[in-house]
Write a protein that holds these residues in place. Sequence first.
Motif, mmCIF file in Angstrom:
data_model
loop_
_atom_site.group_PDB
_atom_site.id
_atom_site.type_symbol
_atom_site.label_atom_id
_atom_site.label_comp_id
_atom_site.label_asym_id
_atom_site.label_seq_id
_atom_site.Cartn_x
_atom_site.Cartn_y
_atom_site.Cartn_z
ATOM 1 N N GLU A 323 -8.231 -2.550 3.551
ATOM 2 C CA GLU A 323 -8.144 -3.134 4.890
ATOM 3 C C GLU A 323 -7.360 -4.436 4.920
ATOM 4 O O GLU A 323 -6.972 -4.900 5.993
ATOM 5 C CB GLU A 323 -9.548 -3.344 5.467
ATOM 6 C CG GLU A 323 -10.370 -4.428 4.779
ATOM 7 C CD GLU A 323 -11.046 -3.980 3.487
ATOM 8 O OE1 GLU A 323 -11.894 -4.726 2.969
ATOM 9 O OE2 GLU A 323 -10.718 -2.869 2.991
ATOM 10 N N ARG A 324 -7.119 -5.056 3.781
ATOM 11 C CA ARG A 324 -6.341 -6.292 3.734
ATOM 12 C C ARG A 324 -4.852 -5.948 3.820
ATOM 13 O O ARG A 324 -4.382 -4.992 3.202
ATOM 14 C CB ARG A 324 -6.686 -7.079 2.468
ATOM 15 C CG ARG A 324 -8.156 -7.475 2.459
ATOM 16 C CD ARG A 324 -8.611 -8.152 1.198
ATOM 17 N NE ARG A 324 -10.072 -8.297 1.216
ATOM 18 C CZ ARG A 324 -10.821 -8.581 0.167
ATOM 19 N NH1 ARG A 324 -10.239 -8.781 -1.016
ATOM 20 N NH2 ARG A 324 -12.132 -8.687 0.273
ATOM 21 N N ALA A 358 -7.889 2.449 9.734
ATOM 22 C CA ALA A 358 -6.627 1.891 10.230
ATOM 23 C C ALA A 358 -5.492 2.142 9.250
ATOM 24 O O ALA A 358 -4.363 2.462 9.648
ATOM 25 C CB ALA A 358 -6.772 0.389 10.496
ATOM 26 N N THR A 359 -5.770 2.015 7.962
ATOM 27 C CA THR A 359 -4.742 2.276 6.948
ATOM 28 C C THR A 359 -4.339 3.739 6.956
ATOM 29 O O THR A 359 -3.140 4.067 6.921
ATOM 30 C CB THR A 359 -5.244 1.872 5.552
ATOM 31 O OG1 THR A 359 -5.406 0.452 5.512
ATOM 32 C CG2 THR A 359 -4.260 2.292 4.472
ATOM 33 N N LEU A 363 -0.605 4.891 7.862
ATOM 34 C CA LEU A 363 0.093 5.616 6.810
ATOM 35 C C LEU A 363 0.578 6.973 7.330
ATOM 36 O O LEU A 363 1.735 7.366 7.118
ATOM 37 C CB LEU A 363 -0.884 5.779 5.650
ATOM 38 C CG LEU A 363 -0.516 6.536 4.393
ATOM 39 C CD1 LEU A 363 -1.396 6.032 3.249
ATOM 40 C CD2 LEU A 363 -0.747 8.030 4.555
ATOM 41 N N THR A 364 -0.294 7.683 7.999
ATOM 42 C CA THR A 364 0.059 8.998 8.537
ATOM 43 C C THR A 364 1.195 8.891 9.542
ATOM 44 O O THR A 364 2.162 9.675 9.508
ATOM 45 C CB THR A 364 -1.167 9.641 9.207
ATOM 46 O OG1 THR A 364 -2.215 9.776 8.244
ATOM 47 C CG2 THR A 364 -0.831 11.001 9.787
ATOM 48 N N GLU A 391 -18.503 0.586 8.584
ATOM 49 C CA GLU A 391 -18.056 1.298 9.790
ATOM 50 C C GLU A 391 -16.591 1.701 9.747
ATOM 51 O O GLU A 391 -16.164 2.576 10.507
ATOM 52 C CB GLU A 391 -18.300 0.440 11.040
ATOM 53 C CG GLU A 391 -19.755 0.134 11.331
ATOM 54 C CD GLU A 391 -20.228 -1.095 10.574
ATOM 55 O OE1 GLU A 391 -19.379 -1.732 9.899
ATOM 56 O OE2 GLU A 391 -21.431 -1.413 10.630
ATOM 57 N N GLU A 392 -15.813 1.073 8.880
ATOM 58 C CA GLU A 392 -14.377 1.377 8.847
ATOM 59 C C GLU A 392 -14.029 2.477 7.855
ATOM 60 O O GLU A 392 -12.858 2.775 7.643
ATOM 61 C CB GLU A 392 -13.599 0.109 8.496
ATOM 62 C CG GLU A 392 -13.731 -0.999 9.526
ATOM 63 C CD GLU A 392 -13.299 -0.557 10.908
ATOM 64 O OE1 GLU A 392 -12.246 0.102 11.016
ATOM 65 O OE2 GLU A 392 -14.015 -0.848 11.882
#
Length: 698
Positions: A323-324, A358-359, A363-364, A391-392
């Motif tokens: 996430e960073r 989110a990553t 990425l997709t 949760e992520e």
Amino acid sequence: MIDDKKGQRAVEKASPVQITAVYEGNDLGVSLGANLCIFKVWSPVAAQMHLLLYPPLTDRNSAEQLDQLKYQVMPMQSDGQGVWVLNIEGDWQRYRYMFRPTFADGTSTTAVDPYARAVTMNGEMGVIIDLERTHPEGWRKDQRPKLLHATDAVLYELHVRDFSIHPSSGIVNKGKYLAFTETGLRDEAGHTLGIDHLAELGITHVHLMPVFDFATVDESSVNDNLHDVSNYNWGYDPLHYNVPEGSYASRADDPETRIREFKSMIAALHQKGIGVIMDVVYNHTFDTAGSSFEKLVPGYYYRQHADGTYSNGSGTGNEVATERLMVRKFIIDSVRFWAEQYHVDGFRFDLMGLIDVATMKQLTSELHTRVSPSILLYGEPWGAMESPLAEEMTLKGTQRGAGFAVFNDNFRSVIKGDSDGDGKGFATGEEGKAAHLWTGVQGAIHDFAEAPAETLNYVTVHDNLNLWDKVARTQGLHEVLGFLQYNEDGSLKGCSSVEEAVSKANPYLQVDPNDVLGNETVRRCLLANGIVLTAQGIPLIAAGDELLRSKYGDMNSHQSGDVVNAIRWDQKQRYKPVFDYYRGLIHLRREHPAFRLRTREAIERYVCLLHQEEGLLAYEIQGTAAEDTWQRIVVIYNASMQTRSIPLPSGVWNVAVEDGRVDMHSLRTMENGQNGPYGENSQIEVRGISMTTLYSVL
């Protein structure tokens, strides 16, 4: 470009060091220009950075001798974005290099470039390489096989060494990338072997278990001795993410060879119309303190608990903090590098639950818009242990509408039962599973998926018991067949070595070679994967299922060596009816779009339940409406021991799949039951533990 203020706040809050420097360029690592070499490394917490430049490896000097030669130490300059830069003129091909960060407290270390594209043996140093010089003949003309939609894929999970190491493979380059370039191989009965076998089987993609540079195999001592169990691993222990593994190359000591031979493997598979999926492990690294990530930016690349200790959601000692922003950037840069430079056709993400949503979405999006919309992306929607990502996490359901798929462990468990025990599922004889099976057959659209392209359907992969061994265990045959058994301390029961245990085992003791398809274990295996290959979604089978591959009851063979893991190609001749069945079902699926619908709406409109009871499920697909040449299609799964009579809609029906045989034209024809042995009623009898498929045409 990275643009995520919310994510940046998360970085500042979660990192033990306050890092606000984010680099948006696409040139980290080494870039080559005309008589110029540019080095860039991200380390915003370093007070100083030096490049260590070592002489190139040559055939005239051993690595040990060269390490003793004086290396050059060159200071790098900070660009203000956390990146250290150095431009040097000249041709530095094959020179080795390291980075030396020095921190404010005076401590210093050396690190391999995390963006290294080539390394020395066992990944001890980075190597400057012009990738243009590593192209095999014809590489510039290499093209991805066409894939119009994700549900058109049929995946085959495979370990590079397992594929060719057994003597019965007939392959010269045993255990190597080049094994995939050998064509024209046949056994004594004329059956295809190696890559020709894969093409004949009809799969669309080979899903290769990790082929990036991993840590626990000593590349200097790899051999093709089938009985050497000391230097084998699956590869889920990442060392360098952007370099091919050296133990699969003919020369691990030559940085260019592993790259060229990896590309040769890709090209050979592409020439056969087979795409390549890379199994990637961005959720953790082999080492924490000794990793380049930690050496260059201490505390940034790995998740921590509130008390500052490293979290261990991977179960291997650490988990990468995806996430960073600069970690996210590294992962996206890496997959794009493989897709663009190596023409890789897709990626399977190990423990994808530990990669933030989110990553995965970013990425997709980048791969599909900037590289190719045909690239397949899927992964395991779970972690091994508890993670502070919470949760992520990328779990089942988070993939809805995002363009990637997740392994459907719900469907897997319904079909076979548990993974290592004697627990049963539908195909292994458990009652009460038909309704849940119907949910999976519909592509999980009433479970966790928005569309069938989001579910990856399978029964077994490399983890846990493989299919043959699992089915045998549900039948209580593991002791009769001599499967490996272990004491609580991990030692083998009754044997001094794995080789001895394997030599005493007889996984096929109860299979009559003259009636292979009559064996119950065989029939349950065929039913399990028959469901996978006819259900809506993306199917995956494990290498060797079509040969009745056994791992002798070993439920975690990652270090058990070739004697357990090698694919025994002589089983193709012995169990040819099994191979023919798999090939027939794969070709059936690929020829008929009704088995690979693309939308939730199409499944809800064109796939309807006909009959459901204990151990039995029958459904119909409206083929014509789904643009299939078959007007109506009926699929019946009978997991019970008894033959079952199933009512059929009126009409003329051609039987395409029945009792372990496949003929896409017709095995036989029925017309309201008049031309079959079933009397006046429009019914069909389905033999116990089998699948039947029928179709009608206008």
